[in-house]
Every structure is written in C-alpha cells, then in structure tokens.
Design a protein around this motif. Structure first.
Motif, PDB file in Angstrom:
ATOM      1  N   SER A  36     -26.724  13.174   2.884  1.00 56.51           N
ATOM      2  CA  SER A  36     -27.261  14.056   4.173  1.00 56.51           C
ATOM      3  C   SER A  36     -26.141  14.215   4.933  1.00 56.51           C
ATOM      4  O   SER A  36     -26.473  14.962   5.916  1.00 56.51           O
ATOM      5  CB  SER A  36     -28.299  13.072   4.807  1.00 56.51           C
ATOM      6  OG  SER A  36     -27.813  11.738   5.207  1.00 56.51           O
ATOM      7  N   SER A  37     -24.895  14.071   4.835  1.00 56.77           N
ATOM      8  CA  SER A  37     -23.790  14.082   5.700  1.00 56.77           C
ATOM      9  C   SER A  37     -22.746  14.722   5.537  1.00 56.77           C
ATOM     10  O   SER A  37     -21.414  14.321   5.950  1.00 56.77           O
ATOM     11  CB  SER A  37     -23.445  12.820   6.753  1.00 56.77           C
ATOM     12  OG  SER A  37     -24.634  12.340   7.506  1.00 56.77           O
ATOM     13  N   ASN A  38     -22.697  15.361   4.094  1.00 57.10           N
ATOM     14  CA  ASN A  38     -21.450  16.039   3.419  1.00 57.10           C
ATOM     15  C   ASN A  38     -20.273  15.131   3.383  1.00 57.10           C
ATOM     16  O   ASN A  38     -19.149  15.682   3.432  1.00 57.10           O
ATOM     17  CB  ASN A  38     -21.198  17.333   4.394  1.00 57.10           C
ATOM     18  CG  ASN A  38     -22.392  18.186   4.024  1.00 57.10           C
ATOM     19  OD1 ASN A  38     -23.229  18.111   3.206  1.00 57.10           O
ATOM     20  ND2 ASN A  38     -22.426  19.295   5.154  1.00 57.10           N
ATOM     21  N   GLN A 303     -25.152  31.052  -2.740  1.00 55.29           N
ATOM     22  CA  GLN A 303     -23.862  30.664  -3.418  1.00 55.29           C
ATOM     23  C   GLN A 303     -22.952  29.707  -2.411  1.00 55.29           C
ATOM     24  O   GLN A 303     -22.989  30.203  -1.352  1.00 55.29           O
ATOM     25  CB  GLN A 303     -22.935  31.772  -3.800  1.00 55.29           C
ATOM     26  CG  GLN A 303     -21.620  31.136  -4.776  1.00 55.29           C
ATOM     27  CD  GLN A 303     -20.990  32.449  -5.281  1.00 55.29           C
ATOM     28  OE1 GLN A 303     -21.244  33.449  -4.890  1.00 55.29           O
ATOM     29  NE2 GLN A 303     -20.558  32.136  -6.388  1.00 55.29           N
ATOM     30  N   SER A 304     -22.846  28.332  -2.831  1.00 57.56           N
ATOM     31  CA  SER A 304     -22.020  27.520  -2.099  1.00 57.56           C
ATOM     32  C   SER A 304     -20.451  27.317  -2.414  1.00 57.56           C
ATOM     33  O   SER A 304     -20.213  27.144  -3.570  1.00 57.56           O
ATOM     34  CB  SER A 304     -22.719  26.115  -2.076  1.00 57.56           C
ATOM     35  OG  SER A 304     -22.129  25.107  -1.508  1.00 57.56           O
ATOM     36  N   GLY A 305     -19.724  27.599  -1.300  1.00 62.81           N
ATOM     37  CA  GLY A 305     -18.430  27.299  -1.448  1.00 62.81           C
ATOM     38  C   GLY A 305     -18.176  25.909  -0.980  1.00 62.81           C
ATOM     39  O   GLY A 305     -16.796  25.579  -0.930  1.00 62.81           O
ATOM     40  N   ALA A 306     -18.956  25.049  -0.799  1.00 60.56           N
ATOM     41  CA  ALA A 306     -18.798  23.586  -0.162  1.00 60.56           C
ATOM     42  C   ALA A 306     -19.333  22.490  -1.102  1.00 60.56           C
ATOM     43  O   ALA A 306     -19.491  22.701  -2.102  1.00 60.56           O
ATOM     44  CB  ALA A 306     -19.424  23.685   1.383  1.00 60.56           C
ATOM     45  N   VAL A 331     -31.694  13.276   2.179  1.00 55.34           N
ATOM     46  CA  VAL A 331     -31.122  14.503   2.502  1.00 55.34           C
ATOM     47  C   VAL A 331     -31.323  14.851   3.894  1.00 55.34           C
ATOM     48  O   VAL A 331     -31.859  14.335   4.621  1.00 55.34           O
ATOM     49  CB  VAL A 331     -31.737  15.281   1.518  1.00 55.34           C
ATOM     50  CG1 VAL A 331     -31.684  15.146  -0.135  1.00 55.34           C
ATOM     51  CG2 VAL A 331     -33.362  15.609   1.804  1.00 55.34           C
ATOM     52  N   ARG A 332     -30.704  16.274   4.428  1.00 56.81           N
ATOM     53  CA  ARG A 332     -30.742  16.516   5.497  1.00 56.81           C
ATOM     54  C   ARG A 332     -31.548  17.907   5.669  1.00 56.81           C
ATOM     55  O   ARG A 332     -31.182  18.767   5.457  1.00 56.81           O
ATOM     56  CB  ARG A 332     -29.477  16.789   6.066  1.00 56.81           C
ATOM     57  CG  ARG A 332     -29.135  17.658   7.189  1.00 56.81           C
ATOM     58  CD  ARG A 332     -29.406  16.542   8.337  1.00 56.81           C
ATOM     59  NE  ARG A 332     -28.807  17.104   9.577  1.00 56.81           N
ATOM     60  CZ  ARG A 332     -29.528  17.800  10.566  1.00 56.81           C
ATOM     61  NH1 ARG A 332     -30.996  18.129  10.150  1.00 56.81           N
ATOM     62  NH2 ARG A 332     -29.017  18.385  11.357  1.00 56.81           N
ATOM     63  N   THR A 342     -25.916  17.018  -0.028  1.00 59.06           N
ATOM     64  CA  THR A 342     -24.553  17.096  -0.306  1.00 59.06           C
ATOM     65  C   THR A 342     -24.289  16.569  -1.859  1.00 59.06           C
ATOM     66  O   THR A 342     -25.212  15.971  -2.482  1.00 59.06           O
ATOM     67  CB  THR A 342     -24.050  15.728   0.509  1.00 59.06           C
ATOM     68  OG1 THR A 342     -24.177  15.974   1.865  1.00 59.06           O
ATOM     69  CG2 THR A 342     -22.499  15.567   0.237  1.00 59.06           C
ATOM     70  N   ILE A 343     -23.275  17.133  -2.457  1.00 57.17           N
ATOM     71  CA  ILE A 343     -23.076  17.043  -3.865  1.00 57.17           C
ATOM     72  C   ILE A 343     -22.283  15.478  -3.692  1.00 57.17           C
ATOM     73  O   ILE A 343     -21.144  15.213  -3.048  1.00 57.17           O
ATOM     74  CB  ILE A 343     -22.038  17.851  -4.469  1.00 57.17           C
ATOM     75  CG1 ILE A 343     -22.715  19.423  -4.545  1.00 57.17           C
ATOM     76  CG2 ILE A 343     -21.487  17.286  -5.892  1.00 57.17           C
ATOM     77  CD1 ILE A 343     -23.640  19.492  -5.364  1.00 57.17           C
ATOM     78  N   GLY A 344     -22.990  14.500  -4.407  1.00 54.31           N
ATOM     79  CA  GLY A 344     -22.353  13.063  -4.344  1.00 54.31           C
ATOM     80  C   GLY A 344     -22.082  12.623  -5.599  1.00 54.31           C
ATOM     81  O   GLY A 344     -21.537  13.282  -6.595  1.00 54.31           O
ATOM     82  N   GLU A 345     -22.474  11.196  -5.766  1.00 56.40           N
ATOM     83  CA  GLU A 345     -22.015  10.607  -7.352  1.00 56.40           C
ATOM     84  C   GLU A 345     -22.895  11.478  -8.271  1.00 56.40           C
ATOM     85  O   GLU A 345     -24.054  11.775  -7.796  1.00 56.40           O
ATOM     86  CB  GLU A 345     -22.606   9.212  -7.044  1.00 56.40           C
ATOM     87  CG  GLU A 345     -21.788   8.243  -5.973  1.00 56.40           C
ATOM     88  CD  GLU A 345     -22.308   8.458  -4.618  1.00 56.40           C
ATOM     89  OE1 GLU A 345     -23.001   9.426  -4.398  1.00 56.40           O
ATOM     90  OE2 GLU A 345     -21.846   7.542  -3.942  1.00 56.40           O
ATOM     91  N   PRO A 346     -22.443  11.373  -9.384  1.00 57.40           N
ATOM     92  CA  PRO A 346     -23.108  12.099 -10.629  1.00 57.40           C
ATOM     93  C   PRO A 346     -24.691  11.634 -10.563  1.00 57.40           C
ATOM     94  O   PRO A 346     -25.771  12.327 -10.843  1.00 57.40           O
ATOM     95  CB  PRO A 346     -22.351  11.821 -11.836  1.00 57.40           C
ATOM     96  CG  PRO A 346     -20.983  11.548 -11.406  1.00 57.40           C
ATOM     97  CD  PRO A 346     -21.086  11.033  -9.894  1.00 57.40           C
TER      98      PRO A 346
END
Ligand SMILES: *Cc1c(COP(=O)(O)O)cnc(C)c1O
Length: 364
Positions: A36-38, A303-306, A331-332, A342-346
């Motif tokens: 939730s916090s990138n 499309q996300s660049g982050a 999540v946020r 956020t893209i986190g652990e697999p």
C-alpha cells in the motif's frame, strides 16, 4: 475537539491529512503483505546495512550540516555541480522546501490530480493555494490544461512522472513543450520518485529531466532514495536546481534535518548501483508479469512506469480492497476512484493476480 486559547494559523484548517498506506492486518496461518505504500520489498543491501550499523555508534554527534559527502557523491553520479544540489528529509521534505522558498500567502501551485498525496499538504502548510488539474480520461497529466491553469499568482508547476498513483509517464517531447509554454518565472518541478522503474524500450521517449533542467533556469528535478534505493525509513531525497534556487532550498531546510544514518546509507547506495539495479530490474520484471496476467484476464489499466499498478475501479473500489484484504494484501484505495497496488514480493504479486482474476469473474 478540545478548544485552546492559543492562536493557531488559519492556514492549517485547509491542510488535508496524509492518508498513509495501512500495514496488512495479521491473519492466522497466512503471510500478509503491505503493498500500500510503494515501498521496496527488499531489505537493505548487506553493504548498506553495515554502514548504517557503523554510523549508529556516532549518533551522539550531530550530522554533517552541509551534507558534504552525499552532495559530492550525487554531483559525481549525476554529473551536475554540487552547488545545484539540495538535500532534504525525503523528497516530501524537499517539496516542502520548494514551496516555502517560492510561495507567499495566496500564491498558486499547479499540479495534476490525482497525483501525489503530499502535494496539497505542503502547499497548504505554506499558506499557498493548490490548483488541481484533472487527469485525462486515460489517467495521464493534461498538460494543455495545466499550462492554461497558470496565472499571475502561479509560482510552481509540479509534474509527477511516472504519476503516483496512476502510473503513466510524461514524454520528453511533452515536457519540453510544456516548459516552452510556461512563463520563465514559474518553477517547473519534475518529481521523478519512480524514475528508476521507467522502462526504455525505445518507443516511449522517457523524460530526460536533467537535460531539460540544464537548458532551462526555471526547471528543477526532485528525486528520492525511498523507492528504488529502498531507504524509505531513513528519509532522504534531493533536488537538482539552478544555483539561486538550490541555495534558497538549502536556506529553507530544517538545520541538521538529514540525519547521519541517512547520509551514509545514501552514499553507500550510490556506490552499489549494480546490486540495486538488479533489484529494480527484478521488480520491473514482476510488474511486466503482473500486467500481462491482468491484461490477459481482461483488465484494462494504464501503462505504469513505476513500482505499482492502478486499478481504475470507480464505485467497485471498496469491494476490491476487501477482496485483497481477504487474500492478505493491504492495498491503497483512493475514495471511489481506484486502487493502487505496489509491486512487491512475487508471492504478493501472485495473490494480486489471483484476486483480480476472480474479482473480474464475479463482477463480469
Ligand atoms: C514516494 C514519493 C515521493 C518520495 O517520498 P519521500 O519523502 O522521498 O519518501 C515523492 N514523490 C512521489 C510522487 C512519491 O510517490
């Protein structure tokens, strides 16, 4: 609320509260993930951790007020003179310094909305006015509308690329065009908190912010060690600005604000580009995997660049948040606009894909 005889500034009444990402609620028999916090899911590199531990032994002393070593290291890393660098307590700190250095009461700051949560806060704290320019329907900055929103009172125009929370980037050509159309006395600030996650496959013309800064006295770039560098807990970021602006930023800094652990950790991180780059590449790979899986499942997302993805869910936002919570993902949500994850652990990413798939089926 209890009353007080103390006179507080009226400007505080218009300061919105920062809604921080929630930690995941503990669940019996299930690992939970805070996406939730990138934040960067990787713990500090052993080499970075070692310098933090060593510096812990000297925290009875004040930090280097001039932030000399870090400024020198950044100067070398970015190939800009040290006079153009101003560090702060995270880029949120730096953004606050920027507004304080430029805005008197009632001056205006133009930015896209939705964008970064902290913008309206630092603007209101300085007694300035936020001018929020709605994103386009495809969740990007509406640069024409942002230019049109500039008035005599405008002091700063903020560009967030990639945009938090929606993900799209502004292109180099678009940004050059924007700078050409904004009066020279307006400071254009390019917030590149997620720069390292932008992929350059040759088709997207990513912003070369430092190059634009180089050519224009009213362009500054803001970056952070919180995201790709994984130092969110230490609070350090910086601006690259032309000398008079950078000097003004240093004047508005909290004295000794950037602490000694943050200073040494940031220097060590700049020296560990290769290892950190591998982590960033892994996260970008995970983002690609998640987006492909979601798209294959029928989701349409910007499309996300982050290091996050945006689900433009509208009224279905709270239901999706609840479904994620059931799967152990915090999540946020943003009201009834959408959800940023956020893209986190697999494993966290796998769960997200799974939740999104069954959610789409249920609704569909
Ligand atoms: C996370 C973020 C920052 C950086 O915050 P720090 O104060 O450096 O931790 C700045 N801008 C945007 C858009 C962000 O999302």
């Amino acid at each position: 609320m209890a009353t007080t005889p103390v006179r507080l500034r009226g400007a505080l009444d218009s300061v919105p509260a920062y809604v921080a990402g929630k930690p995941a609620a503990a669940r019996e028999g299930q690992t939970v993930y805070k996406v939730s916090s990138n934040e960067n899911p990787y713990p500090p590199l052993p080499s970075v951790r070692a310098v933090i531990e060593e510096a812990a032994g000297t925290v009875n002393r004040y930090p280097d007020m001039g932030i000399t070593e870090l400024t020198e290291a950044l100067s070398e890393h970015l190939d800009v003179p040290p006079e153009r660098i101003a560090c702060g307590t995270g880029s949120v700190g730096v953004l606050g310094q920027i507004i304080q250095a430029t805005c008197d009461d009632g001056d205006e700051v133009v930015f896209a909305w939705r964008s970064f949560e902290a913008y309206p806060i630092v603007v209101a704290l300085a007694g300035a006015e936020s001018v929020r320019v709605p994103l386009t329907r495809d969740h990007r900055h509406d640069l024409d509308a942002m230019v049109a929103a500039v008035t005599d009172r405008t002091r700063v125009l903020l560009v967030c690329t990639p945009n938090n929370p929606t993900g799209p980037t502004v292109t180099h050509a678009e940004l050059l065009d924007l700078v050409a159309r904004v009066p020279e006395h307006v400071l254009v600030v390019i917030d590149e908190a997620y720069l390292e996650f932008v992929e350059d496959d040759g088709s997207q013309d990513p912003v070369r912010a430092l190059e634009i800064h180089q050519a224009h006295p009213n362009v500054a770039v803001v970056r952070t060690f919180s995201k790709a560098y994984g130092l969110a807990g230490l609070r350090v970021g910086y601006a690259v600005a032309h000398e008079p602006v950078a000097e003004a930023l240093r004047k508005t800094a909290t004295p000794f604000g950037v602490n000694s652990l943050a200073q040494v950790a940031a220097v060590a991180s700049l020296g560990a580009q290769e290892e950190l780059g591998e982590r960033v590449a892994a996260l970008v790979g995970e983002r690609r995997r998640v987006v492909e899986a979601l798209t294959a499942g029928g989701w349409e997302m910007p499309q996300s660049g982050a290091n996050f993805v945006w689900f433009p869910l509208g009224e279905r936002t709270p239901d999706f948040v609840a479904a994620c919570a059931d799967a152990g993902l915090s999540v946020r949500p943003y009201g009834t606009e959408g959800v940023r994850v956020t893209i986190g652990e697999p494993e966290a990413n796998d769960r997200l894909v799974e939740v999104a798939r069954s959610f789409a089926c249920l609704e569909g």
